[in-house]
Design a protein around this motif. Structure first.
Motif, mmCIF file in Angstrom:
data_model
loop_
_atom_site.group_PDB
_atom_site.id
_atom_site.type_symbol
_atom_site.label_atom_id
_atom_site.label_comp_id
_atom_site.label_asym_id
_atom_site.label_seq_id
_atom_site.Cartn_x
_atom_site.Cartn_y
_atom_site.Cartn_z
ATOM 1 N N LEU A 65 0.851 -1.623 0.153
ATOM 2 C CA LEU A 65 -0.618 0.239 0.192
ATOM 3 C C LEU A 65 0.982 1.181 0.464
ATOM 4 N N PRO A 66 2.014 1.313 1.216
ATOM 5 C CA PRO A 66 2.344 2.714 1.580
ATOM 6 C C PRO A 66 3.530 2.646 -0.434
ATOM 7 N N ILE A 67 3.792 2.271 -1.425
ATOM 8 C CA ILE A 67 4.858 1.744 -1.923
ATOM 9 C C ILE A 67 4.172 2.345 -3.742
ATOM 10 N N TRP A 68 2.870 1.694 -3.397
ATOM 11 C CA TRP A 68 1.728 1.988 -4.376
ATOM 12 C C TRP A 68 0.838 3.755 -4.458
ATOM 13 N N LEU A 69 0.525 4.360 -3.461
ATOM 14 C CA LEU A 69 -0.482 5.465 -2.823
ATOM 15 C C LEU A 69 1.101 6.269 -3.158
ATOM 16 N N SER A 70 2.803 6.075 -2.748
ATOM 17 C CA SER A 70 3.901 6.882 -3.361
ATOM 18 C C SER A 70 4.227 7.020 -4.572
ATOM 19 N N TRP A 71 4.168 6.095 -4.898
ATOM 20 C CA TRP A 71 4.292 6.123 -6.492
ATOM 21 C C TRP A 71 3.666 7.042 -7.147
ATOM 22 N N ILE A 72 1.537 7.411 -7.270
ATOM 23 C CA ILE A 72 0.645 8.256 -7.312
ATOM 24 C C ILE A 72 1.806 9.483 -7.409
ATOM 25 N N VAL A 73 2.138 9.840 -5.443
ATOM 26 C CA VAL A 73 2.592 10.673 -5.900
ATOM 27 C C VAL A 73 3.808 11.546 -6.412
ATOM 28 N N THR A 74 5.092 10.792 -6.195
ATOM 29 C CA THR A 74 6.274 10.930 -6.871
ATOM 30 C C THR A 74 5.725 11.266 -8.456
ATOM 31 N N THR A 75 4.987 9.849 -9.294
ATOM 32 C CA THR A 75 4.968 10.023 -10.412
ATOM 33 C C THR A 75 4.128 11.668 -11.087
ATOM 34 N N THR A 76 2.932 11.604 -10.313
ATOM 35 C CA THR A 76 2.533 12.951 -10.347
ATOM 36 C C THR A 76 3.615 14.671 -10.424
ATOM 37 N N ALA A 77 4.331 14.823 -9.347
ATOM 38 C CA ALA A 77 5.282 15.234 -8.691
ATOM 39 C C ALA A 77 6.302 15.522 -9.830
ATOM 40 N N GLY A 78 6.450 14.493 -10.607
ATOM 41 C CA GLY A 78 7.423 14.580 -11.682
ATOM 42 C C GLY A 78 6.568 15.081 -13.014
ATOM 43 N N PHE A 79 5.570 15.143 -13.498
ATOM 44 C CA PHE A 79 4.257 15.395 -14.236
ATOM 45 C C PHE A 79 4.751 17.003 -14.303
ATOM 46 N N LEU A 80 4.406 17.500 -12.858
ATOM 47 C CA LEU A 80 3.955 18.925 -12.696
ATOM 48 C C LEU A 80 5.502 19.997 -12.763
ATOM 49 N N LEU A 81 6.227 18.936 -12.076
ATOM 50 C CA LEU A 81 7.779 20.038 -13.009
ATOM 51 C C LEU A 81 7.836 19.976 -14.229
ATOM 52 N N ALA A 82 7.910 19.046 -14.576
ATOM 53 C CA ALA A 82 8.386 19.224 -16.429
ATOM 54 C C ALA A 82 7.693 19.957 -16.751
ATOM 55 N N ARG A 83 6.556 20.866 -16.459
ATOM 56 C CA ARG A 83 6.744 22.246 -17.260
ATOM 57 C C ARG A 83 7.199 22.578 -16.610
#
Lengths: 234, 100
Positions: free
Chosen positions: A138-156
């Motif tokens: 569960l924590p690995i799944w949740l943190s995957w969503i958080v870190t990928t979203t962070a990467g997406f937002l910072l790409a801009r």
């Protein structure tokens, strides 16, 4: 083995997931960057990372992404890269038997490499608390969503060119994952067969992902033939 | 199909295939036993899949990535830490690209 499912086991899983969460966060970040880089929206990114939740497969699919999206090619990439999960699931059977039928398949739905490897190692040492796997997953799944979203937002805001060295992170993740998969001399010939076949097919059929499946099959066949010869000589 | 719909369809297809992979192995192997040859072949699959992915990708890439690949593998052998290896490999590739 008397399998149990306890709150303490779940907590132990959460605790042991923390180094994995930290270790995987650069991989998640790069996956988010690559997702933005190929023109997907924030909603696409969150949906893909929460529902597909398989970074390696996503990177392979994204490498050949087009607009409109290549539905069959993306599904095929997911199949080729994720078929390994089908081989990993059965190893968890002794723990899964403890759970209800929906519980078993809900646990399998979050199956990824690291929690699986830690759980199987714990089971081999006599561990019998099935909640360890849930606590890891569960924590690995949740943190995957958080870190990928962070990467997406910072790409801009980073606005990186297509061949920026940071995208090497995607390839680096696969290279690093090869290290714990190396079992010694038995792997030399199968890995050479896989690499050679993949390189040849990539030359012959550029811009497709056939090279992954053909390389993997060539390596598996070479390995199985070698194993067979070894057992018949013994 | 619009672009948005095709993207959502591709994501749904990937999710369905991946879920089938995750659950399918347990589902099937709880019912049938694979032959020894198939079991041996499947045992080689994890390493061979990643090799088949990285070799053509590295051949397409430029020399700085080859150095980065070497650094990634060395750091992983020494630390067994996925995050540290990725960071070291990217830093090496970045540094060498900047120097050249």
């Amino acid at each position: 083995m008397q399998v149990i499912f306890t709150r303490a086991g779940f907590r132990r899983g959460v605790y042991r997931s923390l180094p994995v969460v930290l270790g995987l966060s650069p991989f998640g970040f790069v996956t988010g960057l690559v997702t933005a880089h190929h023109g997907l929206t924030l909603l696409d990114c969150v949906l893909m990372n929460s529902l597909v939740y398989a970074g390696a497969a996503q990177l392979v699919a994204l490498a050949n992404w087009t607009h409109p999206a290549p539905i069959v090619a993306a599904a095929f990439a997911a199949f080729v890269v994720n078929i390994r999960f089908a081989l990993m699931g059965p190893a968890l059977a002794p723990w899964l038997e403890k759970l209800s039928l929906p519980g078993r398949y809900a646990s399998l739905a979050l199956l990824v490499d690291h929690p699986w490897a830690i759980s199987v190692a714990d089971m081999r040492r006599g561990g019998r608390d099935a909640a360890l796997f849930t606590g890891l997953s569960l924590p690995i799944w949740l943190s995957w969503i958080v870190t990928t979203t962070a990467g997406f937002l910072l790409a801009r805001s980073l606005n990186l060119p297509p061949h920026h060295p940071i995208f090497f992170g995607a390839l680096a993740a696969f290279l690093a994952l090869l290290v714990p998969l190396w079992r010694g001399r038995v792997d030399i010939l199968p890995w050479l067969a896989a690499g050679g076949t993949a390189a040849a097919v990539a030359q012959l059929l550029p811009h497709t992902s056939w090279y992954i499946l053909s390389g993997a099959i060539a390596g598996c066949l070479a390995g199985a033939l070698l194993d067979q010869r070894k057992t018949s000589h013994d | 199909m619009t672009e948005t719909a095709s993207t959502l369809a591709a994501i749904a297809a990937m999710a369905a295939v991946t879920l089938a992979c995750r659950c399918g192995g347990y589902f099937i192997f709880a019912r049938v036993k694979p032959t020894p040859f198939l079991r041996n072949a499947l045992a080689h699959l994890p390493g061979c899949i990643f090799i088949a992915y990285v070799v053509p990708a590295l051949l397409r890439d430029a020399p700085p990535s080859w150095a980065g690949a070497l650094i990634t593998i060395i750091v992983m052998i020494l630390t067994r830490n996925l995050g540290a290896s990725i960071a070291a490999g990217v830093a090496a590739t970045w540094g060498i690209t900047a120097l050249l």
